[in-house]
Design an enzyme around this catalytic site. Structure first.
Site, PDB file in Angstrom:
ATOM      1  N   ARG A 179       3.911   3.157  -9.724  1.00 17.45           N
ATOM      2  CA  ARG A 179       3.684   3.392  -8.336  1.00 17.45           C
ATOM      3  C   ARG A 179       2.823   4.644  -8.198  1.00 17.45           C
ATOM      4  O   ARG A 179       1.893   4.658  -7.164  1.00 17.45           O
ATOM      5  CB  ARG A 179       4.580   3.468  -7.524  1.00 17.45           C
ATOM      6  CG  ARG A 179       5.564   2.121  -7.353  1.00 17.45           C
ATOM      7  CD  ARG A 179       6.973   2.141  -6.706  1.00 17.45           C
ATOM      8  NE  ARG A 179       7.098   2.837  -5.502  1.00 17.45           N
ATOM      9  CZ  ARG A 179       8.628   3.077  -5.035  1.00 17.45           C
ATOM     10  NH1 ARG A 179       9.484   2.991  -5.700  1.00 17.45           N
ATOM     11  NH2 ARG A 179       8.473   3.689  -3.833  1.00 17.45           N
ATOM     12  N   ARG A 208      -4.568   3.225   3.540  1.00 14.15           N
ATOM     13  CA  ARG A 208      -4.008   3.674   1.870  1.00 14.15           C
ATOM     14  C   ARG A 208      -5.173   3.663   1.200  1.00 14.15           C
ATOM     15  O   ARG A 208      -5.028   3.510  -0.095  1.00 14.15           O
ATOM     16  CB  ARG A 208      -2.948   2.659   1.722  1.00 14.15           C
ATOM     17  CG  ARG A 208      -3.379   1.194   1.521  1.00 14.15           C
ATOM     18  CD  ARG A 208      -2.124   0.366   1.197  1.00 14.15           C
ATOM     19  NE  ARG A 208      -1.616   0.825   0.273  1.00 14.15           N
ATOM     20  CZ  ARG A 208      -0.172   0.716   0.115  1.00 14.15           C
ATOM     21  NH1 ARG A 208       0.662   0.329   0.938  1.00 14.15           N
ATOM     22  NH2 ARG A 208       0.593   1.468  -1.116  1.00 14.15           N
ATOM     23  N   ARG A 243      18.149   7.666  -7.702  1.00 12.47           N
ATOM     24  CA  ARG A 243      18.771   7.027  -6.741  1.00 12.47           C
ATOM     25  C   ARG A 243      19.851   5.761  -7.130  1.00 12.47           C
ATOM     26  O   ARG A 243      19.394   4.916  -8.047  1.00 12.47           O
ATOM     27  CB  ARG A 243      17.649   6.363  -6.043  1.00 12.47           C
ATOM     28  CG  ARG A 243      17.681   6.627  -4.510  1.00 12.47           C
ATOM     29  CD  ARG A 243      16.568   5.625  -3.819  1.00 12.47           C
ATOM     30  NE  ARG A 243      15.651   6.393  -3.403  1.00 12.47           N
ATOM     31  CZ  ARG A 243      14.388   6.189  -2.991  1.00 12.47           C
ATOM     32  NH1 ARG A 243      13.968   4.817  -3.295  1.00 12.47           N
ATOM     33  NH2 ARG A 243      13.382   6.999  -2.643  1.00 12.47           N
ATOM     34  N   LYS A 259       8.219  10.668   2.757  1.00 14.64           N
ATOM     35  CA  LYS A 259       7.335  10.269   3.944  1.00 14.64           C
ATOM     36  C   LYS A 259       8.037   9.702   5.019  1.00 14.64           C
ATOM     37  O   LYS A 259       7.573  10.302   6.313  1.00 14.64           O
ATOM     38  CB  LYS A 259       6.088   9.639   3.630  1.00 14.64           C
ATOM     39  CG  LYS A 259       4.761   9.924   3.975  1.00 14.64           C
ATOM     40  CD  LYS A 259       3.625   9.580   2.944  1.00 14.64           C
ATOM     41  CE  LYS A 259       3.730   8.094   2.469  1.00 14.64           C
ATOM     42  NZ  LYS A 259       3.458   7.017   3.368  1.00 14.64           N
ATOM     43  N   ARG A 277      18.251   0.201  -8.190  1.00 14.56           N
ATOM     44  CA  ARG A 277      17.157  -0.970  -7.985  1.00 14.56           C
ATOM     45  C   ARG A 277      15.936  -1.012  -8.910  1.00 14.56           C
ATOM     46  O   ARG A 277      15.698   0.030  -9.498  1.00 14.56           O
ATOM     47  CB  ARG A 277      16.695  -0.735  -6.559  1.00 14.56           C
ATOM     48  CG  ARG A 277      17.387  -0.816  -5.362  1.00 14.56           C
ATOM     49  CD  ARG A 277      16.720  -0.884  -4.058  1.00 14.56           C
ATOM     50  NE  ARG A 277      15.803  -0.003  -4.081  1.00 14.56           N
ATOM     51  CZ  ARG A 277      15.153   0.332  -2.896  1.00 14.56           C
ATOM     52  NH1 ARG A 277      15.227  -0.384  -1.915  1.00 14.56           N
ATOM     53  NH2 ARG A 277      14.307   1.305  -3.054  1.00 14.56           N
TER      54      ARG A 277
END
Ligand SMILES: [Zn+2]
Length: 218
Positions: free
Chosen positions: A172, A88, A127, A13, A161
């Site tokens: 999330r 949001r 990642r 995004k 991470r």
């Protein structure tokens, strides 16, 4: 144009927002930037946000709404903007509608970036970041380093991470489903939602988005 960009974590995004804003010559207004700017400038809203964050609490909607309102009143945003991360939830969407109505303007489109959930998990959980420089980012599948676990740029150690672990990503996504997805339904009743697939290269997604926005303008 006045656009709201929505999409789950891992949809790319922020990257799309930056490209689209540039293509459309409108400012990219992200919640992250709003918070950073207000806190670094020591505004009243920034101080209030800081207090909640320091206490490990969520920043209340009214604070976020206040920051967004101030930013949208800046001269560069009068003719249009691209919102990223705001609203949001439905409460913030209603507040935004009220603000725009007061100005006698309205949103042109709500661009919804769609990515299958398993793809989101794959993108984020794969990642790997360099311990020496967080700008050295790799991906076990999409952008693997030449040697596993070693940064191509500086030879530093690559790590995952905590935020990127599969468990955190699933949490999330759950937050996104329960809090943010309802705003898509809210905007759908206003006929504003334009859904595009966020799969493929960054430039392909940008082209797809531009085309969809042009069509939505009729
Ligand atoms: Zn490195």
């Amino acid at each position: 144009m006045r656009i709201v960009l929505v999409g789950p974590p891992g949809a790319g995004k922020g990257t799309q927002a930056a490209y689209l804003a540039k293509n459309l010559s409108i400012p990219h207004i992200s919640t992250g930037d709003l918070f950073r700017a207000n806190i670094s400038q020591g505004t009243d809203l920034g101080k209030r946000a800081r207090a909640f964050m320091d206490a490990g609490q969520l920043v209340p909607d009214e604070v976020t709404i206040g920051m967004a309102k101030d930013r949208m009143a800046q001269p560069d945003a009068v003719g249009g903007f691209l919102l990223d991360g705001f609203p949001r939830n439905v409460g913030q969407a209603e507040a935004l509608d009220g603000m725009l109505r007061d100005e006698g303007v309205a949103l042109d489109a709500v661009l919804d970036l769609e990515v299958p959930e398993d793809e989101v998990v794959k993108r984020i959980a794969g990642r790997r970041i360099c311990r020496n420089d967080s700008a050295h980012v790799f991906h076990v599948t999409y952008n693997p380093p030449k040697t596993e676990g070693v940064c191509d740029v500086c030879g530093g150690e690559l790590y995952q991470r905590d935020d990127d672990s599969e468990e955190t990503v699933r949490t999330r996504l759950e937050v996104y489903h329960t809090q943010t997805e309802p705003i898509i339904d809210y905007y759908r009743t206003q006929g504003l939602v334009v859904t595009i697939s966020a799969l493929g290269k960054v430039t392909e997604v940008t082209d797809r988005a531009m085309e969809a926005l042009e069509k939505s303008e009729g």
